[in-house]
Design a protein around this motif. Structure first.
Motif, mmCIF file in Angstrom:
data_model
loop_
_atom_site.group_PDB
_atom_site.id
_atom_site.type_symbol
_atom_site.label_atom_id
_atom_site.label_comp_id
_atom_site.label_asym_id
_atom_site.label_seq_id
_atom_site.Cartn_x
_atom_site.Cartn_y
_atom_site.Cartn_z
ATOM 1 N N SER A 291 -18.585 -15.198 1.652
ATOM 2 C CA SER A 291 -20.024 -14.781 2.645
ATOM 3 C C SER A 291 -20.509 -13.591 2.162
ATOM 4 O O SER A 291 -21.174 -13.577 3.262
ATOM 5 N N THR A 292 -20.150 -13.566 1.286
ATOM 6 C CA THR A 292 -20.471 -12.229 0.556
ATOM 7 C C THR A 292 -21.119 -12.773 -0.899
ATOM 8 O O THR A 292 -20.985 -13.083 -1.143
ATOM 9 N N PRO A 293 -22.422 -11.225 -1.679
ATOM 10 C CA PRO A 293 -22.981 -11.797 -3.370
ATOM 11 C C PRO A 293 -21.937 -12.056 -4.134
ATOM 12 O O PRO A 293 -21.700 -11.997 -5.069
ATOM 13 N N GLU A 294 -20.343 -11.665 -3.770
ATOM 14 C CA GLU A 294 -19.073 -11.241 -4.367
ATOM 15 C C GLU A 294 -18.761 -12.247 -4.624
ATOM 16 O O GLU A 294 -18.158 -13.585 -4.015
ATOM 17 N N PHE A 295 -17.869 -13.086 -6.089
ATOM 18 C CA PHE A 295 -17.230 -13.704 -6.947
ATOM 19 C C PHE A 295 -15.822 -13.639 -6.397
ATOM 20 O O PHE A 295 -15.436 -14.868 -6.515
ATOM 21 N N ALA A 296 -14.922 -12.369 -6.373
ATOM 22 C CA ALA A 296 -13.973 -11.927 -6.796
ATOM 23 C C ALA A 296 -13.130 -12.980 -5.519
ATOM 24 O O ALA A 296 -12.347 -13.970 -5.855
ATOM 25 N N PRO A 297 -13.757 -13.597 -4.265
ATOM 26 C CA PRO A 297 -13.064 -14.236 -3.254
ATOM 27 C C PRO A 297 -12.513 -15.937 -3.235
ATOM 28 O O PRO A 297 -12.165 -16.837 -3.278
ATOM 29 N N ALA A 298 -13.636 -16.273 -4.270
ATOM 30 C CA ALA A 298 -14.100 -17.094 -3.968
ATOM 31 C C ALA A 298 -12.604 -18.020 -5.611
ATOM 32 O O ALA A 298 -12.351 -18.559 -5.365
ATOM 33 N N ALA A 299 -12.784 -17.093 -7.067
ATOM 34 C CA ALA A 299 -11.519 -16.729 -7.585
ATOM 35 C C ALA A 299 -10.743 -16.990 -6.927
ATOM 36 O O ALA A 299 -9.380 -17.917 -7.767
ATOM 37 N N GLU A 300 -9.726 -16.106 -6.068
ATOM 38 C CA GLU A 300 -8.697 -16.060 -5.613
ATOM 39 C C GLU A 300 -8.351 -17.143 -4.635
ATOM 40 O O GLU A 300 -7.552 -17.835 -4.970
ATOM 41 N N THR A 301 -9.352 -17.478 -3.921
ATOM 42 C CA THR A 301 -9.815 -18.511 -3.359
ATOM 43 C C THR A 301 -8.677 -19.800 -3.919
ATOM 44 O O THR A 301 -8.035 -19.939 -3.917
ATOM 45 N N ALA A 302 -9.785 -20.019 -5.189
ATOM 46 C CA ALA A 302 -9.685 -20.890 -6.128
ATOM 47 C C ALA A 302 -8.249 -21.150 -6.328
ATOM 48 O O ALA A 302 -7.244 -22.344 -5.792
ATOM 49 N N LEU A 303 -7.503 -20.120 -7.189
ATOM 50 C CA LEU A 303 -6.303 -20.285 -7.338
ATOM 51 C C LEU A 303 -5.723 -20.526 -6.523
ATOM 52 O O LEU A 303 -3.936 -21.214 -6.485
ATOM 53 N N LEU A 304 -5.353 -19.418 -4.804
ATOM 54 C CA LEU A 304 -4.878 -20.224 -4.024
ATOM 55 C C LEU A 304 -4.258 -21.942 -4.045
ATOM 56 O O LEU A 304 -3.155 -22.155 -3.007
ATOM 57 N N LEU A 305 -6.000 -22.257 -3.655
ATOM 58 C CA LEU A 305 -5.728 -23.616 -3.680
ATOM 59 C C LEU A 305 -5.123 -24.784 -4.820
ATOM 60 O O LEU A 305 -4.161 -24.991 -3.971
ATOM 61 N N LYS A 306 -5.780 -24.036 -5.183
ATOM 62 C CA LYS A 306 -4.721 -24.520 -6.740
ATOM 63 C C LYS A 306 -3.021 -24.460 -6.737
ATOM 64 O O LYS A 306 -2.563 -25.749 -6.739
ATOM 65 N N GLU A 307 -2.584 -23.462 -6.118
ATOM 66 C CA GLU A 307 -0.939 -23.852 -5.779
ATOM 67 C C GLU A 307 -0.669 -24.307 -4.941
ATOM 68 O O GLU A 307 0.509 -25.033 -4.543
ATOM 69 N N VAL A 308 -1.580 -24.544 -3.735
ATOM 70 C CA VAL A 308 -1.555 -25.652 -2.769
ATOM 71 C C VAL A 308 -1.347 -26.567 -3.338
ATOM 72 O O VAL A 308 -0.187 -28.397 -3.167
ATOM 73 N N LEU A 309 -2.103 -27.370 -4.102
ATOM 74 C CA LEU A 309 -2.381 -28.914 -4.250
ATOM 75 C C LEU A 309 -1.088 -29.440 -5.427
ATOM 76 O O LEU A 309 -1.323 -29.934 -5.708
ATOM 77 N N ASP A 310 -1.009 -28.236 -6.166
ATOM 78 C CA ASP A 310 -0.056 -28.488 -7.483
ATOM 79 C C ASP A 310 1.443 -28.842 -6.295
ATOM 80 O O ASP A 310 2.098 -29.748 -6.811
ATOM 81 N N GLY A 311 1.469 -27.659 -5.575
ATOM 82 C CA GLY A 311 2.503 -28.734 -4.710
ATOM 83 C C GLY A 311 2.819 -29.860 -4.011
ATOM 84 O O GLY A 311 3.979 -30.246 -3.969
ATOM 85 N N LEU A 312 1.299 -30.121 -4.155
ATOM 86 C CA LEU A 312 1.297 -31.476 -3.237
ATOM 87 C C LEU A 312 1.629 -33.020 -4.471
ATOM 88 O O LEU A 312 0.522 -33.968 -4.188
ATOM 89 N N ASN A 313 1.193 -32.037 -6.042
ATOM 90 C CA ASN A 313 1.507 -32.811 -6.807
ATOM 91 C C ASN A 313 -0.394 -33.153 -7.417
ATOM 92 O O ASN A 313 -0.408 -35.390 -7.228
ATOM 93 N N LEU A 314 -1.015 -32.960 -6.794
ATOM 94 C CA LEU A 314 -2.320 -33.575 -6.794
ATOM 95 C C LEU A 314 -3.251 -32.476 -8.183
ATOM 96 O O LEU A 314 -3.609 -31.931 -8.128
ATOM 97 N N PRO A 315 -3.791 -33.352 -9.228
ATOM 98 C CA PRO A 315 -4.421 -33.057 -9.951
ATOM 99 C C PRO A 315 -5.650 -32.160 -9.662
ATOM 100 O O PRO A 315 -6.486 -33.244 -8.450
ATOM 101 N N SER A 316 -5.897 -31.744 -9.990
ATOM 102 C CA SER A 316 -7.303 -30.138 -9.541
ATOM 103 C C SER A 316 -8.583 -30.040 -10.639
ATOM 104 O O SER A 316 -7.510 -29.746 -11.976
ATOM 105 N N PHE A 317 -9.340 -30.112 -10.755
ATOM 106 C CA PHE A 317 -10.764 -29.766 -11.553
ATOM 107 C C PHE A 317 -11.909 -28.788 -10.983
ATOM 108 O O PHE A 317 -11.446 -29.100 -10.069
ATOM 109 N N VAL A 318 -12.480 -28.261 -11.407
ATOM 110 C CA VAL A 318 -12.802 -26.720 -10.570
ATOM 111 C C VAL A 318 -13.954 -26.838 -11.827
ATOM 112 O O VAL A 318 -13.889 -26.939 -12.885
#
Length: 301
Positions: free
Chosen positions: A136-163
């Protein structure tokens, strides 16, 4: 073999294509001319086409370059050559991004963005589950932080993910899935994961659709993943001043990069050095089952 004072004729896959105004600046701030752009597309065509082939294509055209008027084009214009593959879907005659000659012909028409569907033209089965992380802002940091949190969830669900970068300020996460699920089923999984993240990290993530109600939170968009909707293809350029490109990256790169690192000027060399990081998305042996998650969600109802 020039046809006019500034025109060029280019032979692509046995077809002669006239490039008009090759020196026109399409990205003035990045000093990218139409000819520079076409050379870029020739270099990235193999991996771009590998993903985009046989998908419904929407382009965004900027006849006078970025920063000027633009329009979306779904219907292939009547004056287009008859060798461009098409598919009629819901009363629209979509072009299909199936060969390099099509890329070059459309680039000559100043098509600067390439958006493709989540399914093939003749089969409405989603090929991946996709999350679009939209700051929602020009900063990229929130996208990077959220992506890594999302990957943790997907890893826990045994879902391969690519970004990949969106080419703007966000990231897009793809989960290749077995091709037997409906969009209704992928929507259930997408909503479950996005809601979980928003509830666990309420100061960072939101699933609020209205921009005015998001504040500074990152919007995790699971609704975009639907029949007929699109996202930029991997290696698609974006109509941003820096001539940025929607670029596959590794998960290790997420906290270290910025979307402006990947441009028409830099991506071809990166591709030569790193290869196509999106290639596993096409690997039939990497496609995941959503059955355990769907069974869990069914028990919750």
């Amino acid at each position: 073999m020039p046809t006019a004072a500034t025109d060029l004729v280019l032979s692509v896959e046995g077809r002669e294509l006239t490039i008009t105004n090759p020196h026109k600046l399409l990205w003035p701030e990045a000093n990218v001319t139409k000819w520079d752009y076409i050379r870029y597309l020739l270099e990235v065509a193999p991996p771009l086409l590998r993903y985009a082939q046989n998908r419904l294509l929407t382009v965004i055209r900027y006849p006078h370059g970025v920063g000027d008027k633009h329009f979306y084009q779904k219907n292939l214009p009547a004056y287009a050559p008859d060798w461009i593959a098409t598919s009629r879907w819901e009363n629209t005659r979509y072009p299909l991004c199936n060969d390099t000659a099509t890329l070059v012909w459309m680039a000559n028409q100043a098509a600067l963005e390439w958006h493709v569907s989540f399914h093939l033209a003749h089969d409405e089965t989603p090929t991946e589950l996709v999350f679009d992380l939209d700051p929602s802002t020009p900063e990229f940091a929130p996208a990077a932080e959220t992506a890594l949190l999302l990957k943790e969830v997907l890893d826990g669900l045994n879902l391969p993910s690519f970004v990949k970068t969106s080419g703007a300020s966000g990231l897009q996460v793809y989960i290749p899935i077995e091709r037997r699920y409906s969009f209704d089923e992928t929507r259930q999984v997408g909503q479950f994961v996005a809601t979980y993240l928003a509830e666990k990290h309420p100061s960072l993530v939101t699933i609020e659709r209205l921009v005015k109600n998001r504040g500074t939170k990152l919007y995790i968009d699971y609704l975009q993943h639907w029949r007929g909707k699109t996202l930029p293809a991997p290696y698609s350029t974006r109509a941003r001043p820096q001539a940025t490109v929607s670029t596959p990256i590794t998960w290790d790169e997420v906290p270290r990069i910025h979307p402006t690192d990947f441009t028409v000027h830099t991506v071809p060399q990166r591709l030569k050095e790193r290869g196509d990081l999106f290639a596993p998305v096409h690997d039939p042996n990497r496609r995941a089952s959503l059955d355990p998650i769907l069974a869990f969600l069914a028990r919750r109802r």
